[in-house]
Every structure is written in structure tokens, then in C-alpha cells.
Enzyme design. Structure first.
Site, PDB file in Angstrom:
ATOM      1  N   SER A 240       6.308   2.747  -6.062  1.00  0.00           N
ATOM      2  CA  SER A 240       5.135   3.376  -5.437  1.00  0.00           C
ATOM      3  C   SER A 240       4.737   2.553  -4.223  1.00  0.00           C
ATOM      4  O   SER A 240       5.364   1.538  -3.895  1.00  0.00           O
ATOM      5  CB  SER A 240       3.975   3.439  -6.436  1.00  0.00           C
ATOM      6  N   LYS A 241       3.671   2.994  -3.555  1.00  0.00           N
ATOM      7  CA  LYS A 241       3.236   2.325  -2.330  1.00  0.00           C
ATOM      8  C   LYS A 241       2.856   0.871  -2.572  1.00  0.00           C
ATOM      9  O   LYS A 241       2.963   0.040  -1.674  1.00  0.00           O
ATOM     10  CB  LYS A 241       2.053   3.083  -1.730  1.00  0.00           C
ATOM     11  N   ARG A 242       2.416   0.565  -3.777  1.00  0.00           N
ATOM     12  CA  ARG A 242       2.006  -0.826  -4.025  1.00  0.00           C
ATOM     13  C   ARG A 242       3.192  -1.785  -4.050  1.00  0.00           C
ATOM     14  O   ARG A 242       3.005  -2.997  -4.011  1.00  0.00           O
ATOM     15  CB  ARG A 242       1.226  -0.925  -5.335  1.00  0.00           C
ATOM     16  N   HIS A 243       4.415  -1.250  -4.113  1.00  0.00           N
ATOM     17  CA  HIS A 243       5.609  -2.088  -4.028  1.00  0.00           C
ATOM     18  C   HIS A 243       6.067  -2.275  -2.588  1.00  0.00           C
ATOM     19  O   HIS A 243       7.105  -2.866  -2.332  1.00  0.00           O
ATOM     20  CB  HIS A 243       6.749  -1.480  -4.850  1.00  0.00           C
ATOM     21  N   GLY A 244       5.285  -1.785  -1.636  1.00  0.00           N
ATOM     22  CA  GLY A 244       5.660  -1.870  -0.227  1.00  0.00           C
ATOM     23  C   GLY A 244       5.859  -0.489   0.342  1.00  0.00           C
ATOM     24  O   GLY A 244       5.526   0.515  -0.267  1.00  0.00           O
TER      25      GLY A 244
END
Length: 465
Positions: A240-244
Site C-alpha cells: 500500500s501507499k505506506r510502503h512507499g
């Protein structure tokens, strides 16, 4: 394979082309090219509330940037509504579907009752055998799923998976506003387009039994299915976005090369011996579904960064020029290519390369305060002054790395110092920092006039001189 291979990439335009979608597109593309088949691009935009033309354009642009050229399409499902209605009518006539008059409130009540009884929230078939229509209600259309037995999904990656038909309800294939639903239209499209293999993410796996029964209702043999394992973040949660950054466009903006991103994506789930770097031609030659793993792949940003750096190092410098996020108007292309060649080894992205090129291109540089205090001191002042004098004496035509090196050698002998004593202050004065390619090459590429100006400025602009 003897049959004519036809595969499709069918994204929903509810967002930009993300990493998982790009990998699905890539695997379809390679499978088609390996078997001399056809690769079709289809936009599944039945979710009108979330689909936008902006996202459609972004998906197509992302595909173009990745050089995943399609043979047919892009087709849009919203252009084919009348076709879907004809297929629905056929199912109604053949008693493979029926009108459902249950209201949203009634369905919600049924879901709550099922939940209270500890049962899954599934439609109870109230209208399945209804004989008389209810004139004042605009109905939906539901597909008649088998009430008993099981459904086998013989997946090319996951293997054989058996689903009990009792877990499925009669799902809606046409809403009350006459718009078709996803599970129905994908089957109609795949039939119409002659799709032979469906290669997609395993988040679609549970839709497959429903779709198999729709194929069979139309007297068609389902395509072969291959469900790709999902991509996880470093914490083993779904990417997801929290992984980059997760969109293709984001990686483009961060200075990644499309061929590096594709090479990394293909290794998320597919392997060929111990090989890491593949040309596009090699991927097409070697790709097969037999070597796609069934376990989830873990996305590693550092591995992608390493692969990007390998591709930058291997690329001819002149091919990197048009990729730079710099205005190179008026610059000599041969000179710029030489400057790029000195930086490729240490540049992990095009952005890093462009930033490093600044001290070659700009008239002046900003000296890092810490580096200036350490290397531009009263101790190094006489070395810099002597260097200015001797570089000034070199002719413009003889201002080469070899001649510049001889100047440094002479200074080292005269002052009985190591190279670092004069090279580091010079590097800081010319580049603003303590790290650069070989100092002799840097001086040659910066040029005689700008080198002397920067050295003179360093003498008067940094505290301690």
C-alpha cells in the site's frame, strides 16, 4: 501451444496504474509475446462513480512509458452496454437468470438476520422461482447459480481448487438502472474477444467459480486461469501507499527507468535460474507460467533502487540525456555525455544524476558549510593559490585530465603532500561537496575558466581563509 493465444490486461480506472497492475500487465504481455499471441488492453469502467477519464489516460500513459504495447484496444466497457443487455436477455430466456424485486431495505434485513444466525450474508433466493412480475418495482437481474455440487478451478499457478456451490448466492448481473455488474461483463468481454488465458491477481480468485458458471451458461469452455500471488510490503502486509510509492507514475517522477522497473517487477514472482538482469528480448524468450511461484512476493525498495542503478550504469550516456530533468538547451551533447559518464557509476536514479550534473552545468556552486570549514582553511590556501596559477598557465587546447594530473603531481612534490591535501579542497571548491568523480576529469569537464573562477571564489568566500 497450438492454439492462438489471446490475453488481456483489464484495469479499472479508479486510480493510477499501480505496481500490482503493472506486474499483471507485464506477465500478460510476456506470455502473449512468448507464444506469438495477442495482448489486449481493456478498460473495465463499469464502476461509473469512481472511474474517470483522467485515470484512463494515466493508465494508458503508464503502459506506454513501460513499453508494454498492446495489439488491440483500448476497449471501454461503457461503450458496450447494449451488448451486455443482449446477453442478459439471452440468460433470462433460457431460465439461467431471473428478475429480483427485493428492495435494498429487504436485502439489508436479510443480511442482518443471516448475521444474527451466524450465517454468511447471502441472498436467500426469494425471487428465484417467482412467476409473476411486480409491475411497480424496477427489478435487478440475478444469475442462477447451482444449488448443489462443487466447482473446480484448475489454476495454472495455484493448482486445483474446489469450491462448494452452496457458498455462493445468486448474484446480481444487471442492476435496476440497467447497468451490468463486473462479474458478468468480464465474461461477456472475454467471450467476445476470444480470450484464451486469464492472467490476473489472486484477489480475483474467489470470483472465478461464478465466472466459470456464466461461461458454461453460454455454452462456452472457460479460458485457462492463472492467478498471480499478491505483492506484499516489507512487513508482509498487502502493498500500500505506506510502503512507499505504489503508482508507476510516481516511480517515473522519482527517476526510475522503465526497463529497470519492468525487470524488477518480473522478478516479483517469476524466476529463471539465478539470473537477475534480463533484457526485454530475454524475458520474452524465457518467460513461462510454470516458473511463476504460488507464494506472495515481497516488494523491496532497496532492491529496486539497486536494479535501477545497474540499468543507469549500463545505458549509453547519450541515451540518458533526454531523460534528464534539466534544461540542456545549448549544451554540447558530446560534452554532456562525457559528464554523464563520470556520474553513472554513483547515480541510482535519473534525479540523482541530474542533481550531480549541476556542478558541471551551472556557472557557480553553493559550498556545503561543513565541507568548506574542514577543507578550505588557511593551511590549504597556498595549495589553492598555486593550483590557480598553474592551471592558468595551461593552454585552452591542452586543458586535459592528463595535463591537469601532472599539475597536481608537481604540487604534491613541491609541498611534500599527499593527493588528498590538494584534491579535497579543490573538489569542495568545484562541486560544493566532498564526493565527486575523479578530480582530474571533473576539472577538465568544468573547464578552465569556470574552474579558476570557483577556486578564486573559494579563497575569499569561506570563513578561515
Amino acid at each position: 501451444m497450438s492454439e492462438d493465444i489471446r490475453v488481456r490486461f483489464a484495469p479499472s480506472p479508479t486510480g493510477y496504474l499501480h505496481i500490482g497492475g503493472a506486474r499483471t500487465a507485464l506477465f500478460n504481455y510476456l506470455f502473449a509475446r512468448h507464444h506469438n499471441g495477442k495482448f489486449i488492453l481493456r478498460i473495465e469502467d463499469t464502476d461509473r462513480s469512481r472511474s474517470t477519464d483522467e485515470y484512463i489516460e494515466a493508465i494508458i500513459d503508464g503502459m506506454k512509458w513501460l513499453n508494454l504495447d498492446h495489439d488491440e484496444g483500448p476497449f471501454r466497457q461503457t461503450d458496450r452496454t447494449e451488448l451486455y443487455r443482449q446477453y442478459v436477455t439471452r440468460l433470462l430466456k433460457e431460465d439461467r437468470a431471473y428478475y429480483c424485486y427485493c428492495s435494498a431495505e429487504e436485502l439489508e434485513s436479510k443480511r442482518k438476520l443471516a448475521a444474527a444466525a451466524g450465517k454468511p450474508p447471502r441472498y436467500d433466493g426469494t425471487c428465484r422461482d417467482l412467476k409473476n412480475p411486480i409491475a411497480e418495482i424496477k427489478p435487478t437481474v440475478r444469475f442462477k447459480m447451482p444449488l448443489y455440487g462443487s466447482t473446480l478451478v484448475d489454476d495454472l499457478i495455484k493448482g486445483k481448487i474446489v469450491y462448494e456451490n452452496t457458498v455462493f448466492d445468486d448474484f446480481i448481473i444487471m442492476r435496476s438502472d440497467d447497468t451490468p455488474t463486473y462479474n458478468f461483463v468480464v465474461v461477456v468481454d472475454d467471450i467476445e474477444m476470444g480470450i484464451t488465458h486469464i492472467i490476473r491477481g489472486d484477489d480475483h480468485l474467489n470470483n472465478t467459480p461464478k465466472q466459470i458458471h456464466i461461461y458454461e451458461a453460454f455454452g462456452k469452455t472457460p479460458p485457462k486461469f492463472a492467478h498471480l500471488p499478491m505483492i506484499l510490503g516489507s512487513d508482509k502486509a498487502r502493498l500500500s501507499k505506506r510502503h512507499g510509492a505504489t503508482s508507476v507514475q510516481a516511480y517515473r517522477e522519482m527517476g526510475y527507468l522503465p526497463e529497470a522497473l519492468l525487470n524488477y517487477l518480473v522478478r516479483l514472482g517469476w524466476s529463471h535460474a539465478d539470473q537477475e538482469i534480463f533484457s526485454k528480448a530475454e524475458l520474452i524468450e524465457k518467460f513461462s507460467l510454470e516458473h511463476v511461484g504460488s507464494s506472495a512476493a515481497v516488494f523491496n525498495p532497496e532492491k529496486l533502487l539497486w536494479m535501477n542503478s545497474e540499468y543507469i550504469k549500463a545505458k549509453p550516456p547519450d541515451e540518458l540525456i533526454p531523460l534528464l530533468t534539466l534544461d540542456t538547451t545549448g549544451l554540447d551533447k558530446a560534452w554532456l555525455a562525457r559528464a554523464i559518464a563520470t556520474l553513472q557509476e554513483r547515480s541510482r536514479t535519473i534525479i540523482e544524476l541530474a542533481n550531480s550534473l549541476q556542478y558541471y552545468i551551472e556557472e557557480t556552486v553553493v559550498i556545503d558549510e561543513k565541507a568548506g570549514k574542514k577543507f578550505l582553511t588557511s593551511e590549504t590556501k597556498p595549495y589553492i593559490m598555486a593550483l590557480i596559477e598553474r592551471l592558468s598557465a595551461i593552454s585552452d587546447s591542452g586543458f586535459t585530465a592528463k595535463e591537469i594530473e601532472s599539475v597536481f603531481t608537481g604540487l604534491m612534490t613541491e609541498y611534500n603532500i599527499q593527493l588528498g591535501k590538494i584534491a579535497q579542497p579543490t573538489r569542495v571548491a568545484l562541486t560544493g561537496n566532498t564526493v565527486s568523480p575523479g578530480i582530474f576529469e571533473v576539472i577538465e569537464l568544468v573547464g578552465k575558466e569556470r574552474t579558476i573562477k570557483r577556486l578564486q571564489k573559494a579563497l575569499v568566500s569561506v570563513r578561515g581563509i
